[in-house]
Design a protein around this motif. Structure first.
Motif, short mmCIF file in Angstrom:
data_model
loop_
_atom_site.label_atom_id
_atom_site.label_comp_id
_atom_site.label_asym_id
_atom_site.label_seq_id
_atom_site.Cartn_x
_atom_site.Cartn_y
_atom_site.Cartn_z
N PHE A 102 33.40 31.41 53.41
CA PHE A 102 32.43 32.28 52.77
C PHE A 102 31.35 32.72 53.76
O PHE A 102 31.02 31.96 54.67
CB PHE A 102 31.72 31.54 51.63
N VAL A 113 27.82 31.04 40.87
CA VAL A 113 29.12 31.61 40.51
C VAL A 113 29.89 30.61 39.67
O VAL A 113 30.54 30.97 38.69
CB VAL A 113 29.92 31.99 41.77
N LEU A 114 29.77 29.34 40.05
CA LEU A 114 30.51 28.32 39.30
C LEU A 114 30.05 28.26 37.85
O LEU A 114 30.82 27.91 36.97
CB LEU A 114 30.34 26.95 39.96
N ASP A 116 29.11 30.92 36.31
CA ASP A 116 29.33 32.28 35.81
C ASP A 116 28.06 33.05 35.54
O ASP A 116 27.90 33.66 34.49
CB ASP A 116 30.21 32.25 34.56
N ARG B 255 39.67 42.25 50.62
CA ARG B 255 38.37 42.83 50.92
C ARG B 255 37.93 43.80 49.82
O ARG B 255 36.78 43.82 49.40
CB ARG B 255 38.41 43.53 52.29
N LYS B 261 31.93 43.42 43.08
CA LYS B 261 31.11 42.22 42.84
C LYS B 261 31.35 41.63 41.46
O LYS B 261 31.39 40.43 41.28
CB LYS B 261 29.62 42.57 42.97
N ARG B 262 31.50 42.47 40.50
CA ARG B 262 31.66 42.01 39.14
C ARG B 262 32.92 41.14 39.00
O ARG B 262 32.95 40.18 38.26
CB ARG B 262 31.78 43.22 38.20
N TYR B 264 34.52 39.74 41.77
CA TYR B 264 34.55 38.70 42.78
C TYR B 264 33.68 37.51 42.41
O TYR B 264 34.08 36.36 42.54
CB TYR B 264 34.11 39.32 44.11
N TYR B 265 32.47 37.77 41.92
CA TYR B 265 31.56 36.66 41.66
C TYR B 265 31.80 36.04 40.30
O TYR B 265 30.91 35.99 39.46
CB TYR B 265 30.10 37.12 41.81
N ARG B 266 33.02 35.64 40.06
CA ARG B 266 33.35 34.89 38.85
C ARG B 266 33.97 33.59 39.31
O ARG B 266 34.68 33.55 40.30
CB ARG B 266 34.39 35.65 38.00
N ALA B 267 33.69 32.53 38.54
CA ALA B 267 34.11 31.20 38.98
C ALA B 267 35.60 31.15 39.32
O ALA B 267 36.01 30.53 40.29
CB ALA B 267 33.80 30.18 37.91
N TYR B 270 36.35 33.68 42.58
CA TYR B 270 35.53 33.53 43.78
C TYR B 270 36.23 32.78 44.90
O TYR B 270 36.46 33.32 45.98
CB TYR B 270 34.27 32.79 43.34
N VAL B 271 36.59 31.55 44.59
CA VAL B 271 37.20 30.71 45.61
C VAL B 271 38.58 31.25 45.99
O VAL B 271 38.94 31.32 47.16
CB VAL B 271 37.32 29.27 45.10
N SER B 274 38.41 34.53 48.27
CA SER B 274 37.93 34.36 49.64
C SER B 274 38.89 33.50 50.45
O SER B 274 39.16 33.78 51.61
CB SER B 274 36.53 33.76 49.65
#
Lengths: 254, 686
Positions: A102, A113-114, A116, B255, B261-262, B264-267, B270-271, B274
């Protein structure tokens, strides 16, 4: 009002092949008031890592209770504990524990993020925090591209972005050179001054001297306690050193 | 230090890393077993004794050649996984005071042990399974079953020798790697700092374009021969495109996802997203290889199965009756009519004493090759000779059938007027419809009826011939033939030729059929020679050809199955190693996330999402490739005489189903292994 209340904590490890028992914590009790800055000191094997693990809800005590804001979290389920940890505690580790896949920014967002959290809210929280910690320029970079001190500041940002009740720091200066250490300790002090409760485990007297109170642990018990009072950092540092010497001698005597 | 000490260290190393070593040893054993079986069968007396046995033996030899190349590449590849994990251990030995020579000794022992273990297992399995494989092969090819059990030590020796060479090369390569690195490198080689993947838009886009082009090529080609010509080009394009897409395209996709963002930034994303981009950077090539292997397996198994199960049709198309006699005479002459009559007399005489079923067909047709342009067939020299410059979709073979023969064969009493024709066509849609006019050379005809359905009656291979087949039924056939006889090719030879056919079914036993076929063929030859004409002739029984067909298609199917199994297992192993090595790499990451408040459930979810993607990506693309290859492969199969879309569809579906089943099984197994590795680390911390 006390934000953390630790009562009669006891932890016994069993060695893997049954038989021998090791008592890591014998009987630890103390409280932390809101806005306090507490340092816990002790030598290797004194039980301070065990104590921190229990406070971080990563480990369960054999006996005794830990109340955070009046809530006993040793009684929680595994999945609830994880959420509890995420929502109420912020962590800073000796070896930073940043994820190499990251960017710094995304690392800081991780706990949010975790749970939400909305992206816009995350951004709103990050901006002032990054400015305060002086890492605005680094957000787009990856951990391997920045220095140790910068990594640790990013880790502090990650710990603070959830606005935790308690910031737990485990030897935060352990992997830093003296300049980066001083910078980080200044930040801790400043963070504390703005109202954040901080609990730091360390064996560095210099790090401890920035706290407002120092607990000394030996052989699984709270051995001694020092309050800063009106002392300057230097004076407090002196008193801590003296206590450590006494502690050390006492250890030899025992 | 004694030799026994190294041996102990080596064996201990294998045992402690059994999670890594066992699959490797099993692969070596499997490769050795397959190698032995193929070598054994290609020289097996029972196989060679079959009709068509030598061509079958050749097919088996080609299969062995594929295994030779593949096992070399693949064992090198899997061994590199092993050694990457073990470098740390060697680094430690190095730090503890062993020099490189000592480490080399351990490695030598290790190689010897793994060689010994895998060859013992592989050859035992190979010898045991060789009988089973032989029976299976003989059954597929309808050969005579032979119940004796044989071990051929020559091939045991050749297997030992060949794999000895591979193991030796792998050892040398490992020693080279160890030699040029220092202990610190060795100890840290697993976690050497990794840079974030760079997005390379151009190769990614190029991959997409190339794939689209290859797909377009595959679906747009109409002619079987063109399909064959372009098949390898398309295959190469798809291979390159797959690598580009998997290596560059996947990172680019990650990428793009990260920019959203909406999303990507979800639990749960996210991991996964990436680490996916990092993972693809490392594994894109590996996954692309898996994808291509899977595609190969699917194409190979579905087409060889289709050929095998469609062999009766292929046989039928070439031999519509049990006994087929055909004489081809070039040019037109007034004596052609007499020739046909005499040929018929000759054949009836030769086959007169055979019991015939009521399916006798005797007819003749004049044929000529021309170019179809604007609903007109034009004869030109180019249509036969200057092949490099012609478009195959324009080439037609014209079959001129007399109305008399047509009526006789169909039992009809059709009448045609002057300049009226019945037109049948297979392979082109550029021909005139009913009522329209159709030109042949300088003549004009009007189409009275289309008889496309009956084209196969005249030319059973019509649908699989290289060019379009046109059947023209008309009253004034002789006049037209006479006129067309003036066209000559580059050598000055006649372009027009007469096919005379005599076909019937018989209940006679095969010995008698063979005898008749032989004597008839000889008489036919002799007679035509006496006539002093430029000719070709054959007399064949379908039964005799059947054995050849079984031998060829059965052998192909056998090789298809064997290679599919090997390739599939190779895929499995690659995935397994990938999961393991990634498990070790991800362990630390998940431990951190656990500390930061990721629940076990979060971890499981994230792992599942990643695994599903890594697993499904190759197989989804493989099925996609297969789907687009379908029309092209179908046309190539037509050249083998099997044109059965339904059958091919069924073998495709069964192939995909089998592979998916197998794949899901492996997914379960490796998924668990991965999860254990990843969570082991974090539980120690917890």
């Amino acid at each position: 009002m006390s934000i953390l209340e630790v009562r009669g904590l006891k932890k016994i490890y069993k060695t893997r092949l049954g038989g021998a028992e090791v008592e890591a914590l014998r009987n630890v009790s103390f409280t932390v008031e809101a806005g306090d800055y507490l340092a816990i000191m002790g030598e290797s094997g004194s039980g301070k890592t065990t104590l921190l693990n229990i406070l971080a809800a990563l480990d369960r005590p054999t006996a005794g209770t830990v109340l955070l804001d009046g809530q006993d979290f040793s009684a929680l389920e595994e999945s609830t504990v994880a959420r509890f940890r995420r929502d109420n505690l912020g962590f800073v580790f000796q070896d930073f524990n940043l994820l190499d896949t990251f960017t710094i920014e995304d690392n800081i967002y991780l706990p949010l993020v975790l749970s939400d959290t909305n992206y816009v809210l995350m951004q709103e929280r990050l901006q002032p925090l990054a400015r305060r910690l002086g890492i605005e320029e680094l957000l787009r970079k990856y951990p391997y591209e920045v220095s140790g001190g910068q990594k640790q500041r990013a880790a502090v940002a990650r710990a603070l972005i959830t606005e935790p009740k308690l910031l737990l720091a485990d030897e935060p200066t352990g992997a830093l050179d003296s300049r980066a250490s001083d910078e980080l300790l200044r930040i801790f002090k400043e963070v504390n001054r703005s109202g954040q409760t901080v609990l730091m485990v360390t064996h560095s007297a210099r790090a401890a001297s920035t706290a407002s109170r120092v607990l000394f642990i030996r052989d699984g018990e709270v051995f001694h306690q020092l309050y800063r009072g009106e002392d300057s950092d230097e004076r407090f540092y002196g008193r801590i050193s003296d206590t450590l010497t006494a502690l050390h001698k006492g250890g030899e005597g025992a | 230090m004694k030799g026994g000490f190294y041996s102990r260290l080596a064996l201990d190393g294998i045992r402690r890393n059994s999670q890594l070593y066992l699959p490797y040893l099993m692969t070596c054993a499997l490769m050795a077993a397959v190698y032995y079986i193929l070598h054994f069968l290609s020289h097996d007396p029972a196989v060679l004794a079959m009709r068509g046995g030598s061509s079958l033996s050749f097919t088996l030899m080609l299969g062995r050649f594929v295994i030779v190349i593949f096992s070399l590449l693949f064992l090198f590849y899997t061994h590199s996984f092993l050694i990457r994990r073990r470098k740390k251990e060697f680094g430690l030995y190095n730090v503890l005071g062993m020099d490189k020579r000592n480490i080399a000794r351990i490695l030598l022992r290790e190689t010897l042990w793994s060689y010994g273990i895998s060859m013992t297992a592989g050859l035992l399995a190979g010898v045991a399974l060789s009988k089973l494989a032989q029976l299976f092969l003989l059954r597929l090819t309808h050969g005579d079953i032979d119940y004796r059990f044989r071990i051929d030590f020559r091939y045991v020796g050749s297997t030992l020798l060949y794999f000895g060479v591979i193991f030796g090369l792998i050892l040398l390569n490992t020693l080279r790697q160890i030699r040029f690195s220092n202990p610190i490198e060795l100890m840290g080689s697993e976690s050497s700092g990794e840079q974030p993947p760079k997005v390379r838009w151009l190769p990614g886009a190029l991959g997409a374009v190339l794939l689209a082009l290859a797909y377009y090529l595959a679906v747009s080609i109409q002619q079987p021969l063109e399909a064959l010509l372009w098949f390898f080009a398309a295959v190469n394009m798809v291979i390159v495109a797959t690598y580009l897409l998997f290596i560059a395209g996947s990172v680019a996709l990650c990428r793009i996802l990260q920019r959203n963002k909406r999303f990507y930034y979800r639990a749960r994303n996210y991991v996964s997203v990436s680490s996916m981009s990092f993972r693809m950077k490392r594994n894109g090539a590996g996954l692309a290889s898996i994808c291509i292997l899977l595609t190969m397996v699917l194409v190979m198994i579905s087409s060889s199965a289709c050929l095998y199960f469609g062999k009766d049709q292929a046989l039928q198309s070439r031999y519509p009756r049990d006994i087929c006699v055909q004489a081809t005479v070039y040019g037109y002459g007034p004596e052609n009519e007499r020739l046909c009559a005499e040929l018929e007399a000759l054949c009836s005489e030769e086959t007169g004493n055979m019991p015939k079923r009521d399916t006798l067909r005797i007819y003749d047709e004049y044929c000529i090759v021309g170019l179809l342009k604007d609903k007109r067939v034009e004869m030109s020299i180019d249509s036969t000779t200057n092949q490099a410059f012609i478009d195959y979709s324009d080439v037609v073979t014209l079959h001129l059938v007399s109305l008399e023969d047509y009526n006789a064969m169909g039992g009809e009493r059709l009448e045609l007027g002057e300049h009226e024709v019945l037109l049948g066509c297979c392979g082109s849609d550029a021909l005139p419809g009913v009522g329209e006019s159709f030109g042949v050379g300088d003549r004009e005809f009007s189409v009275q009826r289309r008889i496309d359905g009956q084209v196969e009656d005249f030319d059973r291979c019509a649908y699989n011939s290289v060019c379009t087949t046109v059947v023209l039924v008309l009253k004034e056939r002789e006049e037209l033939a006479k006129e067309l006889s003036r066209y000559k090719d580059y050598n000055g030879d006649d372009m027009l030729y007469l096919n005379w056919l005599y076909q019937f079914d018989t209940d006679a036993d095969s010995e008698r059929v063979e005898e008749t076929v032989r004597t008839t063929a000889i008489r036919l030859q002799r007679y035509l020679k006496e006539q002093g004409r430029d000719f070709q002739s054959y007399c064949d029984s379908a039964n005799a050809q059947r054995a050849d067909f079984f031998g060829t298609f059965g052998g192909l199917f056998f090789i298809g199955i064997l290679l599919s199994v090997v390739f599939l297992l190779a895929c499995v192993l690659m995935i397994y190693y990938k999961q393991l090595s990634e498990g070790y790499e991800d362990r630390g990451r998940f431990a951190i996330m656990r500390k930061l408040g990721m629940t076990g459930e979060n971890i499981r979810e994230s792992i599942n999402a990643q695994m599903l993607l890594v697993f499904m990506l190759p197989v989804v693309f493989a099925v996609l490739h297969l789907g687009f290859a379908f029309p092209m492969v179908e046309k190539v199969l037509m050249l083998f005489g099997v044109a059965n879309t339904r059958l091919f569809l069924i073998t495709n579906i069964i192939g995909v189903g089998t592979v998916l089943l197998f794949y899901t099984l492996v997914y379960r197994i490796t998924g668990n292994a991965y999860y254990r590795i990843v969570t082991a680390g974090s539980e120690e911390n917890g």
